[in-house]
Motif scaffolding. Structure first.
Motif, short mmCIF file in Angstrom:
data_model
loop_
_atom_site.label_atom_id
_atom_site.label_comp_id
_atom_site.label_asym_id
_atom_site.label_seq_id
_atom_site.Cartn_x
_atom_site.Cartn_y
_atom_site.Cartn_z
N GLU A 75 0.85 -1.19 0.00
CA GLU A 75 0.00 0.00 0.00
C GLU A 75 0.89 1.24 0.00
N ILE A 76 0.50 2.25 -0.75
CA ILE A 76 1.33 3.44 -0.90
C ILE A 76 1.02 4.53 0.12
N ASP A 78 0.59 6.11 3.70
CA ASP A 78 1.11 5.88 5.05
C ASP A 78 0.02 5.56 6.06
N ARG A 79 -1.06 6.33 6.03
CA ARG A 79 -2.10 6.13 7.03
C ARG A 79 -2.70 4.73 6.92
N LEU A 80 -2.92 4.26 5.70
CA LEU A 80 -3.51 2.94 5.52
C LEU A 80 -2.53 1.82 5.91
N VAL A 81 -1.26 2.01 5.63
CA VAL A 81 -0.26 1.02 6.06
C VAL A 81 -0.28 0.90 7.58
N ASP A 82 -0.35 2.03 8.26
CA ASP A 82 -0.39 2.04 9.72
C ASP A 82 -1.65 1.34 10.24
N MET A 83 -2.79 1.65 9.65
CA MET A 83 -4.04 1.01 10.07
C MET A 83 -3.98 -0.49 9.85
N VAL A 100 3.39 -3.59 3.74
CA VAL A 100 4.54 -2.71 3.56
C VAL A 100 4.14 -1.50 2.72
N LYS A 101 4.84 -0.40 2.94
CA LYS A 101 4.62 0.76 2.09
C LYS A 101 5.40 0.56 0.80
N ARG A 109 11.14 -4.61 -7.78
CA ARG A 109 12.52 -4.23 -7.44
C ARG A 109 12.70 -4.17 -5.93
N GLN A 110 11.64 -3.83 -5.22
CA GLN A 110 11.70 -3.71 -3.76
C GLN A 110 11.55 -5.07 -3.08
N LEU A 111 10.67 -5.91 -3.59
CA LEU A 111 10.33 -7.15 -2.89
C LEU A 111 10.84 -8.43 -3.54
#
Length: 246
Positions: A75-76, A78-83, A100-101, A109-111
């Protein structure tokens, strides 16, 4: 114990016996997420599963009730990643699920490339139209409109993430069927199962479920239609099972 912030509330996922943090100022999950989580093939005992455009983590939570595999949400916002991660902690699923954000564009490339057995995605449905979302809450606009990622972005990333022979599932609108099939084939995901979902008998379909296999052989199956409501307005037996487990 869960810490709620601002206008957040703790809702039930009844069929799974789980709870999820939601907020009226952030786009909440809809029946589309329930449908995708039930439609998606999952390995039961092990495997790596990734959900793109995860929002508040509802699909990873749904999937955790059907598999012992490891589940990652992307998820991009921040608030939703935290929730999402507070919901995961509340349900004591930290050893199986994480969100993860990340930006769907280039997330492999990230994962990691070709790492996942299953990819799921409930992407934004609507092309960008400033007249439709210019006065809308930012969280709602990003969830509904292709502002930060397009349909092609999500399908390309799914293809990069999934293993050869792995499965990719999307929920979308029936009007994008040809776009979805064309893009899946462009990125070497062969469509294998399609199911149309209808509000009730006699109405046009308003939800499309599609699953493909990376580098699979052509052999498309059209599943029986699924109806959300009886003509009485009550949920159908199939939907009651999905939503309530009865």
């Amino acid at each position: 114990m869960v810490i709620l912030k601002g206008d957040e509330r703790l809702d039930h996922l009844l069929a799974e016996g789980l709870r999820i943090i939601q907020s009226p100022s952030v786009f909440s999950f809809s029946v589309d997420a329930v449908l995708l989580a039930r439609f998606t093939y999952l390995p039961i005992q092990k495997g790596n599963i990734i959900d793109l455009c995860s929002g508040n983590g509802v699909i990873p939570l749904f999937l955790s009730a059907r598999t012992k595999g490891m589940i990652t949400g992307v998820e991009i916002q921040d608030r939703l990643v935290d929730m999402a991660n507070r919901s995961i902690h509340y349900n004591q699923l930290e050893n199986q699920v994480k969100v993860v954000k990340g930006d769907v564009k280039g997330i492999a490339r990230q994962l990691g490339y070709a790492k996942y057995d299953v990819v799921t995605c409930n992407p934004p449905y609507f092309p960008v139209d400033t007249n439709k979302h210019k006065n809308e809450n930012e969280h709602y606009a990003i969830a509904r409109h292709e502002i930060l990622c397009t349909l092609e972005d999500t399908i390309q990333s799914a293809s990069q993430l999934v293993k050869h022979g792995g499965k990719v599932s999307f929920v979308h609108r029936p009007g994008r069927l040809l776009d979805i099939v064309t893009l899946m084939r462009k990125y070497e995901i062969e469509p294998k199962r399609i199911q149309l979902v209808y509000p009730e008998q006699g109405k046009e379909a308003n939800v499309l479920l599609v699953e493909g296999i990376k580098k699979g052989k052509p052999d498309l199956k059209i599943l029986p239609p699924l109806y959300i409501y009886e003509t009485s307005g009550e949920y159908t037996k199939e939907m009651r099972l999905m939503l309530y487990g009865d």
